[in-house]
Design an enzyme around this catalytic site. Structure first.
Site, PDB file in Angstrom:
ATOM      1  N   SER A 198      -5.073  -9.024 -24.025  1.00 41.48           N
ATOM      2  CA  SER A 198      -6.071 -10.088 -23.870  1.00 41.48           C
ATOM      3  C   SER A 198      -6.248 -10.866 -25.164  1.00 41.48           C
ATOM      4  CB  SER A 198      -7.421  -9.507 -23.456  1.00 41.48           C
ATOM      5  OG  SER A 198      -7.324  -8.889 -22.199  1.00 41.48           O
TER       6      SER A 198
HETATM    7  N1  SAH Z   1      -7.115  -4.251 -21.984  1.00 36.57           N
HETATM    8  C1  SAH Z   1      -5.851  -4.839 -22.341  1.00 36.57           C
HETATM    9  C2  SAH Z   1      -5.460  -5.920 -21.361  1.00 36.57           C
HETATM   10  C3  SAH Z   1      -4.365  -5.493 -20.476  1.00 36.57           C
HETATM   11  S1  SAH Z   1      -3.960  -6.644 -19.205  1.00 36.57           S
HETATM   12  C4  SAH Z   1      -5.934  -5.316 -23.773  1.00 36.57           C
HETATM   13  O1  SAH Z   1      -6.555  -4.683 -24.557  1.00 36.57           O
HETATM   14  O2  SAH Z   1      -5.355  -6.290 -24.116  1.00 36.57           O
HETATM   15  C5  SAH Z   1      -4.655  -5.872 -17.812  1.00 36.57           C
HETATM   16  C6  SAH Z   1      -4.120  -4.537 -17.450  1.00 36.57           C
HETATM   17  O3  SAH Z   1      -4.779  -4.128 -16.251  1.00 36.57           O
HETATM   18  C7  SAH Z   1      -2.627  -4.458 -17.119  1.00 36.57           C
HETATM   19  O4  SAH Z   1      -2.033  -3.544 -17.978  1.00 36.57           O
HETATM   20  C8  SAH Z   1      -2.570  -4.000 -15.681  1.00 36.57           C
HETATM   21  O5  SAH Z   1      -1.503  -3.121 -15.402  1.00 36.57           O
HETATM   22  C9  SAH Z   1      -3.908  -3.294 -15.549  1.00 36.57           C
HETATM   23  N2  SAH Z   1      -4.402  -3.113 -14.188  1.00 36.57           N
HETATM   24  C10 SAH Z   1      -4.392  -3.983 -13.150  1.00 36.57           C
HETATM   25  N3  SAH Z   1      -4.946  -3.417 -12.058  1.00 36.57           N
HETATM   26  C11 SAH Z   1      -5.326  -2.161 -12.435  1.00 36.57           C
HETATM   27  C12 SAH Z   1      -5.941  -1.075 -11.749  1.00 36.57           C
HETATM   28  N4  SAH Z   1      -6.289  -1.153 -10.461  1.00 36.57           N
HETATM   29  N5  SAH Z   1      -6.176   0.052 -12.437  1.00 36.57           N
HETATM   30  C13 SAH Z   1      -5.835   0.177 -13.743  1.00 36.57           C
HETATM   31  N6  SAH Z   1      -5.240  -0.801 -14.437  1.00 36.57           N
HETATM   32  C14 SAH Z   1      -4.987  -1.959 -13.787  1.00 36.57           C
END
Ligand code: SAH
Length: 272
Positions: free
Chosen positions: A120
């Site tokens: 993010s």
């Molecule tokens: N928190 C991260 C952002 C990752 S992007 C950061 O620090 O930058 C969002 C993430 O959510 C992805 O890795 C995706 O695989 C995950 N995601 C999507 N749906 C999900 C679910 N139902 N359970 C767990 N993770 C999920």
């Protein structure tokens, strides 16, 4: 996993690039998968020549300076919570992305982390954490969508118990590796699974941060919020908005709509 690349290209004179993607009015294009492999910093593709000791020594200092600039930019964008700003100053974001992208780690941009997912944008991380922590000191927090582990690492700087769930096996392992390198495993408890179901055995949570966008905020997560606790999540498909929820009673939740954002989708199930 990490392969050696060119010297860490933090240099003075990158100020403009850092300010470049900051959008007015707090509107963000978070987690978009676009433009990231385009013509970036030429230095990041430079051959590994002249990489002598002083470059290595400068690496730490330069990343700290870049982080300081990121913090100043976040302040200018309206982030005021010193706990969040201190936490983001403490976490080396460049260690959470591929080394080829390290030069861009302190820009206000989402960057790819593999598996079609992104880390993010710093402003989004700061905004979400500030909103759920406003006027409170959450003790137990859940993050849905750990990705590369960055946001969990930021949360763990000032929150005692951070639980993070990731549904893609490869990213769960990547987050684990990054958090271990930062000595945060233990403080952050990672789970491989579908975060839409939450962690009923560990709930209630004082705060829940969802890092991926669904059409609707899962009811299971609303139920796992402590009374007085807050949840923040992007909601929508093509048009998305951050939604801030506060649980006001056993069966009552207050809902507020915040800024427009852009996140990767929240998906059910797991992917190995
Ligand atoms: N928190 C991260 C952002 C990752 S992007 C950061 O620090 O930058 C969002 C993430 O959510 C992805 O890795 C995706 O695989 C995950 N995601 C999507 N749906 C999900 C679910 N139902 N359970 C767990 N993770 C999920």
């Amino acid at each position: 996993m990490r392969k050696p690349v060119a010297p860490f290209p933090f240099a003075s004179g990158t100020t403009n690039r850092f300010g470049r993607s900051s959008l007015g009015g707090g509107v963000s294009a978070a987690n978009s998968n676009t433009r990231v492999f385009g013509p970036g910093n030429p230095a990041s593709n430079a051959p590994l020549v002249g990489h002598h000791r002083s470059t290595t020594v400068n690496l730490g200092l330069n990343s700290e300076r870049s982080r300081g600039m990121m913090i100043q930019r976040l302040r200018n964008q309206g982030i005021q919570d010193e706990r969040v700003l201190d936490a983001m100053m403490a976490v080396p974001r460049h260690m959470f992305v591929d080394e080829g992208l390290a030069s861009r780690a302190y820009e206000d941009a989402a960057l790819p982390i593999g598996h079609s997912q992104t880390i993010s944008q710093p402003w989004v991380v700061a905004r979400m954490i500030s909103a759920v922590c406003e006027n409170r000191v959450p003790v137990k927090v859940l993050e849905v969508g750990a990705g590369c582990g960055y946001q969990a690492a930021v949360l763990a700087q000032f929150i005692k118990e951070v639980h993070a769930v990731e549904r893609i096996r490869g990213l769960y392992e990547l987050a684990r590796e990054h958090l271990r390198a930062q000595k945060l495993i233990g403080r952050v408890r990672l789970t491989f699974g579908d975060g839409m179901a939450g962690l009923p055995g560990i709930a209630p949570f004082d705060a829940i941060v969802i890092a991926a966008a669904g059409i609707k905020i899962p009811q299971a997560l609303l139920e796992q919020l402590a009374i007085g606790g807050r949840l923040i999540a992007p909601e929508g498909t093509t048009a998305q908005r951050l939604i801030l929820i506060e649980r006001t009673g056993a069966a009552t939740w207050h809902r507020e709509e915040l800024e427009s954002v852009r996140f990767v989708p929240l998906r059910p199930g797991t992917q190995s």
